[in-house]
Scaffold this active site. Structure first.
Site, PDB file in Angstrom:
ATOM      1  N   THR A 187      44.976  80.126  33.825  1.00 32.06           N
ATOM      2  CA  THR A 187      45.828  79.651  34.910  1.00 32.06           C
ATOM      3  C   THR A 187      46.844  78.681  34.318  1.00 32.06           C
ATOM      4  O   THR A 187      46.894  78.498  33.098  1.00 32.06           O
ATOM      5  CB  THR A 187      44.983  79.056  36.061  1.00 32.06           C
ATOM      6  OG1 THR A 187      45.861  78.788  37.167  1.00 32.06           O
ATOM      7  CG2 THR A 187      44.250  77.793  35.643  1.00 32.06           C
ATOM      8  N   HIS A 203      36.157  77.535  47.561  1.00 31.78           N
ATOM      9  CA  HIS A 203      34.726  77.615  47.730  1.00 31.78           C
ATOM     10  C   HIS A 203      34.359  77.417  49.191  1.00 31.78           C
ATOM     11  O   HIS A 203      35.113  76.847  49.974  1.00 31.78           O
ATOM     12  CB  HIS A 203      33.971  76.647  46.821  1.00 31.78           C
ATOM     13  CG  HIS A 203      34.364  75.232  46.994  1.00 31.78           C
ATOM     14  ND1 HIS A 203      35.204  74.582  46.152  1.00 31.78           N
ATOM     15  CD2 HIS A 203      34.024  74.340  47.935  1.00 31.78           C
ATOM     16  CE1 HIS A 203      35.372  73.352  46.547  1.00 31.78           C
ATOM     17  NE2 HIS A 203      34.673  73.172  47.626  1.00 31.78           N
ATOM     18  N   ALA A 255      41.982  78.168  43.685  1.00 31.92           N
ATOM     19  CA  ALA A 255      40.563  77.821  43.691  1.00 31.92           C
ATOM     20  C   ALA A 255      40.020  78.071  45.097  1.00 31.92           C
ATOM     21  O   ALA A 255      40.789  78.214  46.038  1.00 31.92           O
ATOM     22  CB  ALA A 255      40.392  76.358  43.328  1.00 31.92           C
ATOM     23  N   ASP A 258      34.273  80.050  39.207  1.00 37.15           N
ATOM     24  CA  ASP A 258      33.249  80.572  40.125  1.00 37.15           C
ATOM     25  C   ASP A 258      31.833  80.286  39.637  1.00 37.15           C
ATOM     26  O   ASP A 258      30.919  81.072  39.875  1.00 37.15           O
ATOM     27  CB  ASP A 258      33.442  82.088  40.348  1.00 37.15           C
ATOM     28  CG  ASP A 258      34.888  82.421  40.656  1.00 37.15           C
ATOM     29  OD1 ASP A 258      35.429  81.774  41.566  1.00 37.15           O
ATOM     30  OD2 ASP A 258      35.469  83.273  39.967  1.00 37.15           O
ATOM     31  N   GLU A 259      31.642  79.163  38.972  1.00 41.95           N
ATOM     32  CA  GLU A 259      30.309  78.801  38.476  1.00 41.95           C
ATOM     33  C   GLU A 259      29.439  78.190  39.571  1.00 41.95           C
ATOM     34  O   GLU A 259      28.239  77.998  39.363  1.00 41.95           O
ATOM     35  CB  GLU A 259      30.408  77.786  37.317  1.00 41.95           C
ATOM     36  CG  GLU A 259      31.062  78.297  36.046  1.00 41.95           C
ATOM     37  CD  GLU A 259      32.557  78.067  36.047  1.00 41.95           C
ATOM     38  OE1 GLU A 259      33.083  77.591  37.072  1.00 41.95           O
ATOM     39  OE2 GLU A 259      33.214  78.367  35.028  1.00 41.95           O
ATOM     40  N   GLY A 260      30.056  77.838  40.697  1.00 44.84           N
ATOM     41  CA  GLY A 260      29.280  77.179  41.764  1.00 44.84           C
ATOM     42  C   GLY A 260      29.514  75.678  41.779  1.00 44.84           C
ATOM     43  O   GLY A 260      28.644  74.907  42.190  1.00 44.84           O
ATOM     44  N   GLY A 313      38.615  88.151  47.200  1.00 42.82           N
ATOM     45  CA  GLY A 313      37.652  89.203  47.560  1.00 42.82           C
ATOM     46  C   GLY A 313      37.448  90.230  46.447  1.00 42.82           C
ATOM     47  O   GLY A 313      36.703  91.191  46.617  1.00 42.82           O
ATOM     48  N   LYS A 359      29.003  73.454  45.212  1.00 42.78           N
ATOM     49  CA  LYS A 359      27.697  72.929  45.625  1.00 42.78           C
ATOM     50  C   LYS A 359      27.402  71.597  44.920  1.00 42.78           C
ATOM     51  O   LYS A 359      26.907  70.656  45.539  1.00 42.78           O
ATOM     52  CB  LYS A 359      26.605  73.960  45.305  1.00 42.78           C
ATOM     53  CG  LYS A 359      25.219  73.419  45.517  1.00 42.78           C
ATOM     54  CD  LYS A 359      24.134  74.457  45.398  1.00 42.78           C
ATOM     55  CE  LYS A 359      22.796  73.739  45.264  1.00 42.78           C
ATOM     56  NZ  LYS A 359      21.656  74.639  45.238  1.00 42.78           N
ATOM     57  N   ARG A 376      61.892  71.530  35.762  1.00 41.72           N
ATOM     58  CA  ARG A 376      62.407  70.327  36.413  1.00 41.72           C
ATOM     59  C   ARG A 376      63.499  70.541  37.456  1.00 41.72           C
ATOM     60  O   ARG A 376      63.316  70.180  38.613  1.00 41.72           O
ATOM     61  CB  ARG A 376      62.891  69.287  35.370  1.00 41.72           C
ATOM     62  CG  ARG A 376      61.760  68.778  34.498  1.00 41.72           C
ATOM     63  CD  ARG A 376      62.253  68.349  33.157  1.00 41.72           C
ATOM     64  NE  ARG A 376      62.837  69.473  32.456  1.00 41.72           N
ATOM     65  CZ  ARG A 376      63.613  69.378  31.400  1.00 41.72           C
ATOM     66  NH1 ARG A 376      63.938  68.199  30.932  1.00 41.72           N
ATOM     67  NH2 ARG A 376      64.078  70.461  30.796  1.00 41.72           N
ATOM     68  N   ASP A 422      18.407  81.955  40.033  1.00 36.30           N
ATOM     69  CA  ASP A 422      17.621  82.906  40.823  1.00 36.30           C
ATOM     70  C   ASP A 422      18.123  84.343  40.682  1.00 36.30           C
ATOM     71  O   ASP A 422      17.354  85.288  40.824  1.00 36.30           O
ATOM     72  CB  ASP A 422      17.643  82.513  42.307  1.00 36.30           C
ATOM     73  CG  ASP A 422      19.064  82.324  42.817  1.00 36.30           C
ATOM     74  OD1 ASP A 422      19.792  81.497  42.219  1.00 36.30           O
ATOM     75  OD2 ASP A 422      19.453  83.021  43.769  1.00 36.30           O
TER      76      ASP A 422
HETATM   77  P1  IMP Z   1      46.426  82.154  38.860  1.00 35.57           P
HETATM   78  O1  IMP Z   1      45.752  80.839  38.734  1.00 35.57           O
HETATM   79  O2  IMP Z   1      46.470  82.665  40.282  1.00 35.57           O
HETATM   80  O3  IMP Z   1      47.771  82.197  38.199  1.00 35.57           O
HETATM   81  O4  IMP Z   1      45.534  83.241  38.057  1.00 35.57           O
HETATM   82  C1  IMP Z   1      45.405  83.207  36.657  1.00 35.57           C
HETATM   83  C2  IMP Z   1      44.032  83.698  36.219  1.00 35.57           C
HETATM   84  O5  IMP Z   1      43.059  82.728  36.542  1.00 35.57           O
HETATM   85  C3  IMP Z   1      43.573  84.978  36.915  1.00 35.57           C
HETATM   86  O6  IMP Z   1      42.792  85.730  36.015  1.00 35.57           O
HETATM   87  C4  IMP Z   1      42.722  84.466  38.057  1.00 35.57           C
HETATM   88  O7  IMP Z   1      41.795  85.441  38.485  1.00 35.57           O
HETATM   89  C5  IMP Z   1      42.057  83.289  37.392  1.00 35.57           C
HETATM   90  N1  IMP Z   1      41.651  82.233  38.320  1.00 35.57           N
HETATM   91  C6  IMP Z   1      42.434  81.288  38.868  1.00 35.57           C
HETATM   92  N2  IMP Z   1      41.702  80.457  39.622  1.00 35.57           N
HETATM   93  C7  IMP Z   1      40.433  80.865  39.546  1.00 35.57           C
HETATM   94  C8  IMP Z   1      39.201  80.377  40.090  1.00 35.57           C
HETATM   95  O8  IMP Z   1      39.133  79.372  40.806  1.00 35.57           O
HETATM   96  N3  IMP Z   1      38.087  81.107  39.777  1.00 35.57           N
HETATM   97  C9  IMP Z   1      38.135  82.195  38.955  1.00 35.57           C
HETATM   98  N4  IMP Z   1      39.253  82.664  38.412  1.00 35.57           N
HETATM   99  C10 IMP Z   1      40.394  82.011  38.708  1.00 35.57           C
END
Ligand code: IMP
Length: 445
Positions: free
Chosen positions: A253, A44, A42, A16-18, A316, A21, A155, A347
């Site tokens: 993840t 955005h 993921a 979630d660094e952005g 959310g 964009k 597998r 900002d």
């Molecule tokens: P999973 O990828 O759904 O198995 O989640 C594993 C961990 O990675 C959890 O803490 C999620 O909140 C975090 N996570 C997975 N994808 C993102 C992402 O795109 N942004 C932020 N946290 C993520």
């Protein structure tokens, strides 16, 4: 192989660094946009021609009709989610021809039982923690990511995109898989009817037929693109500190979301990558469980969350917030081989009298280190060593040049660059493309 410009964009914190964009901005300078890891975890939101699009699986370049987008073999694909994204884009008049979206036949499929397993395991582990056991839940997005990658590594029970268009293959596999998965889900306490292989095979075959024009051997397609001199942009999903090998395991993840995941997730050698842009949020956030040394559970964290609208795009959930951890960012930039940085959401920090930067850790035995500790238990035990720097009071979201930034904001960028040892290329001061400061001369490492 010809030398060609290939840029990787990767998050250097916990996601979630952005990145979206920056991928959008850089997509204009590239021909092929490639996803190499992760799945619909993921997410955005892209604003294009005044319309908002929520993308989870499709690479951002899909909104530009001249770009080719590739979902590489390292991605786990939920076909229902992917088709709904394709539909929402085509409905708004942007065509996605078969040669504009290529999906690897080797990408693994997220099946409904993967999502059920993900959610059931998380619920069971959280329940056990409520009863006094160690909390082993990860706080996943419950999108089935872990169980799908587990099947890939295991597998025998895996299903890949190339299997979907062949109903016979799918049906034979699902006969065995459903019997095993039904028993596992029951053991996890899931109260759903047993999985029906015939119905599942028919449903996923139909999805596969719809996606079939896009399913191909993307490894050859990518090598062909490189040999034809096309410019590639690798769009990282999740972020380096969530990397299965190099992140804060087990609170990560299930894929290599650092740039080290690019070769296995695409079939291209790492030597094709010419530039790596590390994306750094000007402060820290994290969703889900796991250590976060600079987390602020008080007023500062709350203020950052509200100013930065720090609530998850995919789930959310309110994000945990705190100051910037430079030790963590320097580690990620090292692992990913960053050639430059983009500092996002600068900002959001306007209005703080002083700002804090974490420049080292104090360990429980009283010693200190300026090296990151990816081991979750060790990282949970450290105390940040802070450097306090002046803040700035004015809003900066309408500034477009580095020279116009308040001196304290310029000094903040300089400190990031000098600590990480990497030049800053971009500073972002708002979600719009216009709210982007290209940093060419200053903020040099
Ligand atoms: P999973 O990828 O759904 O198995 O989640 C594993 C961990 O990675 C959890 O803490 C999620 O909140 C975090 N996570 C997975 N994808 C993102 C992402 O795109 N942004 C932020 N946290 C993520």
């Amino acid at each position: 192989m010809h030398r060609v410009s290939a840029t990787a964009v990767v998050g250097l914190q916990w996601g979630d660094e952005g990145k979206g964009k920056i991928v959008d901005l850089l997509a204009a300078e590239h021909d092929v946009i490639v996803r190499y890891n992760g799945g619909a975890n993921a997410g955005h939101t892209v604003v294009f021609d005044g319309e908002r699009y929520a993308l989870h699986l499709l690479p951002s370049g899909i909104l530009s009709p001249s770009k080719t987008c590739v979902i590489g073999n390292g991605v786990v694909v939920d076909p229902v989610q992917l088709l709904s994204e394709i539909e929402s884009i085509t409905e708004r008049g942007i065509a996605i021809e078969p040669d504009r979206l290529l999906i690897s036949d080797r990408a693994h499929v997220v099946m409904p039982y993967h999502k059920e397993h993900d959610a059931a395991l998380e619920t069971a582990l959280a329940g056990a923690a409520d009863q006094g056991d160690e909390n082993l839940s990860i706080g996943t997005t419950r999108r089935g990511i872990g169980p799908t990658y587990a099947d890939k590594v295991h597998r025998s029970l895996a299903i890949r995109m190339g299997d979907l268009p062949d109903e016979q293959v799918l049906r034979r596999r699902l006969d065995i898989v459903c019997a095993i998965r039904s028993r596992e889900l029951e053991a996890l306490g899931v109260d759903v009817p047993a999985l029906d292989p015939a119905a599942l095979a028919a449903e996923y075959h139909a999805l596969g037929v719809r996606l079939a024009p896009h399913i191909t051997d993307t490894v050859y397609a990518l090598h062909d693109a490189v040999n034809a001199g096309q410019r590639l942009l690798f769009e990282g999903a999740n972020a380096c500190l969530l990397d299965i090998d190099h992140g804060t395991f087990p609170y990560v993840t299930s894929s290599n979301c650092s740039t080290l995941g690019i070769p296995p997730g695409t079939g291209l050698p790492g030597s094709v990558i010419t530039d790596t842009v590390g994306i750094v949020k000007a402060y820290g956030t994290r969703v889900g469980e796991g250590p976060f040394p600079t987390e602020d559970l008080g007023e500062t964290g709350e203020r950052i969350r509200e100013r930065g609208h720090e609530y998850g795009t995919t789930t959310g959930r309110p994000r945990r917030c705190g100051w910037l951890d430079l030790v963590a960012v320097r580690y990620s930039a090292m692992v990913c081989g960053c050639s430059s940085l983009a500092v996002m959401l600068l900002d959001v920090l306007s209005g703080f009298e002083t700002l804090k930067l974490c420049v080292g850790y104090r360990l429980p035995d009283g010693t200190t280190t300026d090296r990151f500790l990816p081991d979750a238990r060790k990282l949970a035990a450290v105390e940040p060593i802070w450097e306090t720097v002046p803040g700035w009071s004015q809003e900066i979201d309408d500034l477009t040049s580095l020279d116009d930034l308040p001196p304290a904001a310029q000094a903040y960028l300089d400190r990031i660059a000098s600590f990480v040892g990497c030049p800053i290329e971009i500073a972002s001061v708002g979600p719009d493309r216009m709210q982007t400061i290209r940093v060419t001369q200053a903020a040099r490492a």
